[in-house]
Motif scaffolding. Structure first.
Motif, PDB file in Angstrom:
ATOM      1  N   VAL A 299     -21.946  64.207 -18.312  1.00 31.21           N
ATOM      2  CA  VAL A 299     -22.250  64.910 -17.060  1.00 31.21           C
ATOM      3  C   VAL A 299     -22.518  63.831 -15.585  1.00 31.21           C
ATOM      4  CG1 VAL A 299     -23.520  65.664 -15.549  1.00 31.21           C
ATOM      5  CG2 VAL A 299     -23.117  67.053 -17.987  1.00 31.21           C
TER       6      VAL A 299
ATOM      7  N   TRP B 285     -20.146  74.459 -24.396  1.00 35.20           N
ATOM      8  CA  TRP B 285     -20.380  73.691 -23.434  1.00 35.20           C
ATOM      9  C   TRP B 285     -19.611  74.628 -22.457  1.00 35.20           C
ATOM     10  CZ3 TRP B 285     -24.293  71.095 -23.375  1.00 35.20           C
ATOM     11  CH2 TRP B 285     -24.571  70.384 -24.143  1.00 35.20           C
TER      12      TRP B 285
ATOM     13  N   TRP C 213     -21.216  77.181 -14.475  1.00 37.55           N
ATOM     14  CA  TRP C 213     -22.459  75.487 -13.343  1.00 37.55           C
ATOM     15  C   TRP C 213     -22.758  76.449 -11.620  1.00 37.55           C
ATOM     16  CZ3 TRP C 213     -24.448  71.249 -14.936  1.00 37.55           C
ATOM     17  CH2 TRP C 213     -23.273  69.999 -15.356  1.00 37.55           C
TER      18      TRP C 213
ATOM     19  N   LEU D  68     -21.412  66.696 -24.258  1.00 41.01           N
ATOM     20  CA  LEU D  68     -21.404  66.968 -22.683  1.00 41.01           C
ATOM     21  C   LEU D  68     -21.522  66.117 -22.025  1.00 41.01           C
ATOM     22  CD1 LEU D  68     -20.047  68.631 -21.024  1.00 41.01           C
ATOM     23  CD2 LEU D  68     -22.249  69.562 -20.479  1.00 41.01           C
TER      24      LEU D  68
ATOM     25  N   GLN E 277     -25.454  59.718 -14.924  1.00 42.98           N
ATOM     26  CA  GLN E 277     -25.117  60.160 -16.197  1.00 42.98           C
ATOM     27  C   GLN E 277     -26.127  60.440 -17.784  1.00 42.98           C
ATOM     28  OE1 GLN E 277     -22.241  57.858 -18.884  1.00 42.98           O
ATOM     29  NE2 GLN E 277     -20.526  58.431 -17.069  1.00 42.98           N
TER      30      GLN E 277
ATOM     31  N   HIS F 257     -27.664  69.648 -10.144  1.00 41.99           N
ATOM     32  CA  HIS F 257     -26.661  70.818 -11.472  1.00 41.99           C
ATOM     33  C   HIS F 257     -27.316  71.188 -12.641  1.00 41.99           C
ATOM     34  CE1 HIS F 257     -24.057  67.991  -8.677  1.00 41.99           C
ATOM     35  NE2 HIS F 257     -24.844  66.624  -9.314  1.00 41.99           N
TER      36      HIS F 257
ATOM     37  N   ALA G 171     -17.850  66.495 -15.544  1.00 44.97           N
ATOM     38  CA  ALA G 171     -18.209  67.023 -16.300  1.00 44.97           C
ATOM     39  C   ALA G 171     -17.527  66.982 -18.129  1.00 44.97           C
ATOM     40  CB  ALA G 171     -18.669  68.140 -16.689  1.00 44.97           C
TER      41      ALA G 171
END
Length: 199
Positions: free
Chosen positions: A33, A12, A17, A31, A182, A55, A24
Motif C-alpha cells: 500500500v 485482501w 477501503w 498487499l 509504502q 487508509h 494498493a
C-alpha cells in the motif's frame, strides 16, 4: 491468549477501503500500500484539528472476535504509521501499531471517543522487522497487543467499546507529513477473542 487454531486468514478482497490509498497492489500473498499526501486519523486533542482521511481496509468485527495484521514498513518521516484500526464511526475508533516519532519507531495506540488520546513507547529495536498487531473485542472492551517477529506479545491498550456497537477492523496506514509511505502487509486474519486479559 487464544492460540488461534480456529482463526483464518482473509483475502485482501475481503475488506473494503475507507479512504482508498494512492496505490494498493498484491505481490503474491502480500498487499503493498502507498499512502496519499498528508493522511491521518485524529480528533481535536492537543492539535486542534480533525483528520479522517487515513487508509483502512476494514471487515466486520463482531463481539467475541479479534483481528491480527502483520506488516513491514520503512518508517522514516515524522508520524509515518501502520497497524490495525477498529472503527465504529468517525467519532469512535481505535488505531494501534507502530508510528515514527521523536526520531524512532514507537508502539502505541490512539483511542477516540469524540476526541482522541494517544499512548506510546519507543521500540527502536523493531525497525525493519515484521510487526503483528492484534485487536480483540470481548465484552465491553478491546484489548490490543503487539509484537515484533520472534518476540512475546506486549499488551498495548485496554479501551472501552460499546458491546452493542457495529464495528469493523483491519489494516491501516497513513503519513501525516508526506505522500508515498509504502507499507507491505503480509497477513490479515480473524479469529476468536482472547479468553482472558492476561496470558
Amino acid at each position: 491468549m487464544v492460540p488461534w487454531n480456529d482463526g483464518y486468514v482473509l483475502g485482501w478482497s475481503d475488506g473494503t477501503w475507507l479512504n482508498p490509498p494512492a496505490e494498493a497492489r498484491t505481490e503474491g500473498a502480500e498487499l503493498v500500500v502507498t499512502t496519499r499526501d498528508r493522511t491521518d486519523f485524529w480528533r481535536t486533542t492537543g492539535y486542534g484539528f480533525v483528520r479522517d482521511d487515513g487508509h483502512a481496509l476494514l471487515t466486520g468485527l463482531s463481539a467475541g472476535s479479534a483481528v491480527e495484521v502483520t506488516f513491514l514498513a520503512d518508517l522514516d518521516t515524522l508520524y509515518d504509521q501502520a497497524g490495525v484500526m477498529v472503527r465504529v464511526d468517525a467519532e469512535n475508533w481505535i488505531k494501534a501499531g507502530v508510528e515514527m516519532t521523536d526520531g524512532a519507531p514507537h508502539v502505541g495506540a490512539v483511542a477516540t471517543r469524540g476526541v482522541s488520546d494517544w499512548s506510546m513507547a519507543p521500540v527502536p529495536e523493531w525497525a525493519g522487522r515484521a510487526v503483528t498487531v492484534r485487536a480483540a473485542r470481548s465484552g465491553d472492551a478491546v484489548t490490543v497487543r503487539a509484537r515484533a517477529a520472534g518476540e512475546p506479545w506486549r499488551m498495548i491498550r485496554l479501551t472501552p467499546l460499546d458491546p452493542g456497537a457495529k464495528a469493523a477492523a483491519g489494516p491501516f496506514c497513513c503519513s501525516p507529513q508526506r505522500a508515498g509511505l509504502q507499507i507491505r502487509f503480509t497477513r490479515f486474519a480473524v479469529g476468536p477473542a482472547d479468553r482472558q486479559l492476561h496470558g
